[in-house]
Design an enzyme around this catalytic site. Sequence first.
Site, PDB file in Angstrom:
ATOM      1  N   SER A  12       0.810  -1.221   0.000  1.00  0.00           N
ATOM      2  CA  SER A  12       0.000   0.000   0.000  1.00  0.00           C
ATOM      3  C   SER A  12       0.844   1.274   0.000  1.00  0.00           C
ATOM      4  O   SER A  12       0.415   2.308  -0.530  1.00  0.00           O
ATOM      5  CB  SER A  12      -0.934   0.017   1.211  1.00  0.00           C
ATOM      6  OG  SER A  12      -0.203  -0.102   2.424  1.00  0.00           O
ATOM      7  N   ASP A 205      -0.766   7.341   9.749  1.00  0.00           N
ATOM      8  CA  ASP A 205      -1.731   6.531  10.493  1.00  0.00           C
ATOM      9  C   ASP A 205      -1.058   5.382  11.248  1.00  0.00           C
ATOM     10  O   ASP A 205      -1.710   4.413  11.612  1.00  0.00           O
ATOM     11  CB  ASP A 205      -2.795   5.963   9.547  1.00  0.00           C
ATOM     12  CG  ASP A 205      -2.184   5.192   8.377  1.00  0.00           C
ATOM     13  OD1 ASP A 205      -0.997   4.790   8.479  1.00  0.00           O
ATOM     14  OD2 ASP A 205      -2.865   4.986   7.371  1.00  0.00           O
ATOM     15  N   HIS A 208       1.285   4.110   7.117  1.00  0.00           N
ATOM     16  CA  HIS A 208       1.501   4.729   5.808  1.00  0.00           C
ATOM     17  C   HIS A 208       2.245   6.059   5.922  1.00  0.00           C
ATOM     18  O   HIS A 208       2.283   6.670   6.986  1.00  0.00           O
ATOM     19  CB  HIS A 208       0.157   4.899   5.094  1.00  0.00           C
ATOM     20  CG  HIS A 208      -0.552   3.604   4.895  1.00  0.00           C
ATOM     21  ND1 HIS A 208      -1.650   3.229   5.655  1.00  0.00           N
ATOM     22  CD2 HIS A 208      -0.300   2.572   4.056  1.00  0.00           C
ATOM     23  CE1 HIS A 208      -2.057   2.029   5.271  1.00  0.00           C
ATOM     24  NE2 HIS A 208      -1.255   1.607   4.311  1.00  0.00           N
TER      25      HIS A 208
END
Length: 257
Positions: A12, A205, A208
Site C-alpha cells: 500500500s 496513520d 503509511h
Amino acid sequence: MSYDKFLLFGDSITQFSNTLQNGFALQPALQDLYVRKLDIINRGFSGYSSEHARVILPKILESEANIKLMTIFFGTNDSFDHINDIQTVELPRYKENIDYLITLAKSKDIKSIVVGPSLHDPRMCLEFFAEGGRQYTKDPNNNQRLYEYSEAAKEVAKKHNVPFIDLWNIFRETKGWTKEELFEVSIAKDNWSIGEDGLKTFLSDGIHFTGESYKILYNEIIKRIDENYPELKSDNLSINFSDWKDINPKDLSSIFK
C-alpha cells in the site's frame, strides 16, 4: 511508441505513492523527472506481502515490456505480529521471497532497488484499524520486528549486489533516535522517550507515509540510481521523439529521428 519503464512494485505504501501528501507525491515526482524518458508504472497492492509478490511479479513481467528499473518494497505487512492469517510472512521465508524477486528481475535484465520497511506507531495504527472495523488489543507490529525485516532485506540486497534503501535507520537518524528508544514504542507503555508526536513526522496513520517520508524516499531512490545505475539517470537518457526545434517542417517524419 512503447516507452521504457520504471516499475514501482510494493504494497500500500507504493500504491498510495500517487496520492498527494502535504503537497508531495512520489510517483508524479518521478514521472516529472523522467517525462518523455521513462514511464513510471505503479504496481502497489494494499495489504499484500512478499508471499503475494512472488506470485504477481512473473505476471507483471509477462504483460509489461521494456522495464528497465524497478523498486522492490515489501516487509511492512510481512512483519505484522500475527494479527491475521493472510499477511504475516516469517522472517526466513521473507528473505527467500526478496531473493526470488531480485533474481527474477535480474533474469529479465531489470535493475532493481530494494526498499526496507520503516517504522511503526501502534497507537495511530490501532485507531486506523478501528476506523475500518478491526479491533486489536496488542501492538499490530513493533519497531524491533520491522528492524529485523529491514536488516533481512538489506542482507539479501547485499548478496545480490543491488542497492538498498534503509528507511528504518534513515528515519531514525533524521530525528536522532536510538534503536532502543524505538524498540520501546508500544501501547503497553504510557510514555515514549521519542515523544508522543515523534513518529507523526513520518507516518500518517501508524503505517503509511506522510509527504515528508515520500520526499525522503524519492531522494534516496534518485541517489541510488545516480550511484549504482548512472546510465539510467534522467540526465543521461534521451527524450523520446525529436525536440520541437529539431523537427523539419518539410518532413514531419523527422519527429521520429
